[in-house]
Enzyme design. Structure first.
Site, short mmCIF file in Angstrom:
data_model
loop_
_atom_site.label_atom_id
_atom_site.label_comp_id
_atom_site.label_asym_id
_atom_site.label_seq_id
_atom_site.Cartn_x
_atom_site.Cartn_y
_atom_site.Cartn_z
CG ASP A 1 23.77 12.95 -35.08
OD1 ASP A 1 24.89 12.74 -35.61
OD2 ASP A 1 22.75 13.20 -35.75
CG ASP B 1 25.66 16.65 -34.57
OD1 ASP B 1 25.25 17.55 -35.33
OD2 ASP B 1 26.05 15.54 -34.97
CD GLU C 1 29.27 12.07 -42.83
OE1 GLU C 1 28.77 12.92 -42.08
OE2 GLU C 1 29.28 10.85 -42.58
CD GLU D 1 23.03 15.01 -40.11
OE1 GLU D 1 22.22 14.45 -40.88
OE2 GLU D 1 23.80 14.38 -39.35
CE LYS E 1 27.88 17.92 -37.24
NZ LYS E 1 26.76 17.22 -37.93
O1 KIV Z 1 27.76 13.13 -35.66
C1 KIV Z 1 28.93 13.20 -36.04
O2 KIV Z 1 29.85 12.62 -35.46
C2 KIV Z 1 29.20 14.02 -37.22
C3 KIV Z 1 30.58 14.01 -37.77
C4 KIV Z 1 30.85 12.76 -38.52
C5 KIV Z 1 30.84 15.21 -38.59
O3 KIV Z 1 28.31 14.65 -37.72
#
Ligand code: KIV
Length: 296
Positions: free
Chosen positions: A49, A88, A187, A120, A118
């Site tokens: 994202d 994401d 991160e 968060e 993914k």
């Molecule tokens: O959105 C993204 O690019 C990320 C990476 C930095 C892991 O979450």
């Protein structure tokens, strides 16, 4: 360059952690970048994202939505053969309920061809991760600096720098693993804390600003290539300066057009002489007829 010709799988990633083979992950947002990262031999591609910032020009990751993410993920899918593709989940696409999280995770799989998603944070995201895993979709966790909630974290800065915060981060990572996540992004976390988390987990950690002890590393495509004009975080290593190179190329094009150096003969199409003669005689009579019409 080492390149495995088999498509990346979750068991292979677990084996890489076990064998201490570094896992390489990078973000991509379109078809040509996907082709390049595939040919370069990366293991995992994330349609992050971060697109909100590096592709769409927002100053945070939160504005990007499902439709934009799905469009980018589908384009990346079409350019990839070997790496594992992860979508994401954007801000607002999973926090509401387990049902919402499952529905949007399914869209990444069904509509964009992602192998996994993914999301968060620990805390409430642990339940969401568990629900998505139970629905049959692999999930990657993400703790430490979680840009979707950067405001609540006090901005884009390193996390886990006090014993209490490191403890919470450690617990979040373990809870995400227990919920079934197959890997966890760390991160902007102190290297020593990331190393302890990496030792404690059975699933791989993928670091970004989390030191060399993580099982793998991830960089954002635009940061890696020097394509992003904004200030790069401390953890970015630039492997090229493509923004400068691209500007130089476009400036040459501008000069060539303005000075009449482009296009040249080699850039143009020909027409057989007899066809051109026929066209020109048609044009002459057409123009004459038009002129007579205007005189009337
Ligand atoms: O959105 C993204 O690019 C990320 C990476 C930095 C892991 O979450």
């Amino acid at each position: 360059m080492h390149r495995d010709s088999n498509p990346m799988t979750l068991p292979r990633l677990a084996e890489m952690k076990h064998n201490r083979e570094p896992i390489v992950m990078v973000t991509a947002y379109d078809y040509p970048s996907a082709q390049i990262v595939d040919e370069a031999g990366v293991d995992i591609v994330l349609v992050g994202d971060t697109a909100a910032m590096v592709v769409l020009g927002y100053d945070a990751t939160t504005p990007v939505g499902m439709e934009e993410m799905l469009m980018m993920a589908g384009a990346v899918r079409r350019g990839l053969e070997h790496p594992l593709l992860i979508g994401d989940m954007p801000f607002g696409s999973y926090e509401g309920s387990n049902e919402q999280a499952i529905e949007n995770a399914q869209r990444f799989v069904k509509e964009a061809g992602c192998a996994a998603v993914k999301l968060e944070r620990g805390g409430p995201s642990v339940d969401r991760a568990r629900a998505i895993v139970r629905a049959g979709i692999p999930v990657m966790g993400h703790v430490g600096l979680t840009p979707q909630t950067a405001t609540a974290l006090g901005g884009f800065k390193a996390q886990g720098r006090t014993a209490e915060k490191a403890e919470r981060l450690y617990e979040d990572a373990l809870a995400l693993e227990a919920a079934g996540c197959f890997a966890i992004v760390l991160e902007a976390v102190p290297a020593a804390v990331a190393a302890r988390v990496t030792e404690a987990l059975h699933v791989p950690t993928i670091g970004i600003g989390a030191g060399a002890a993580c099982d793998g590393q991830v960089l954002v495509w635009h940061d890696l290539l020097g394509l992003y004009a904004g200030k790069a975080p401390r953890f970015v290593k630039r492997y090229a300066d493509l923004a400068t190179e691209a500007k130089r190329a476009v400036e040459s094009y501008v000069d060539d057009v303005r000075e009449g150096r482009f296009p040249e003969e080699q850039h143009t199409y020909a027409i057989p002489d007899e066809e051109l003669d026929a066209f020109e005689s048609w044009l002459a009579s057409h123009q004459e007829a038009q002129a007579q019409h205007e005189q009337r």
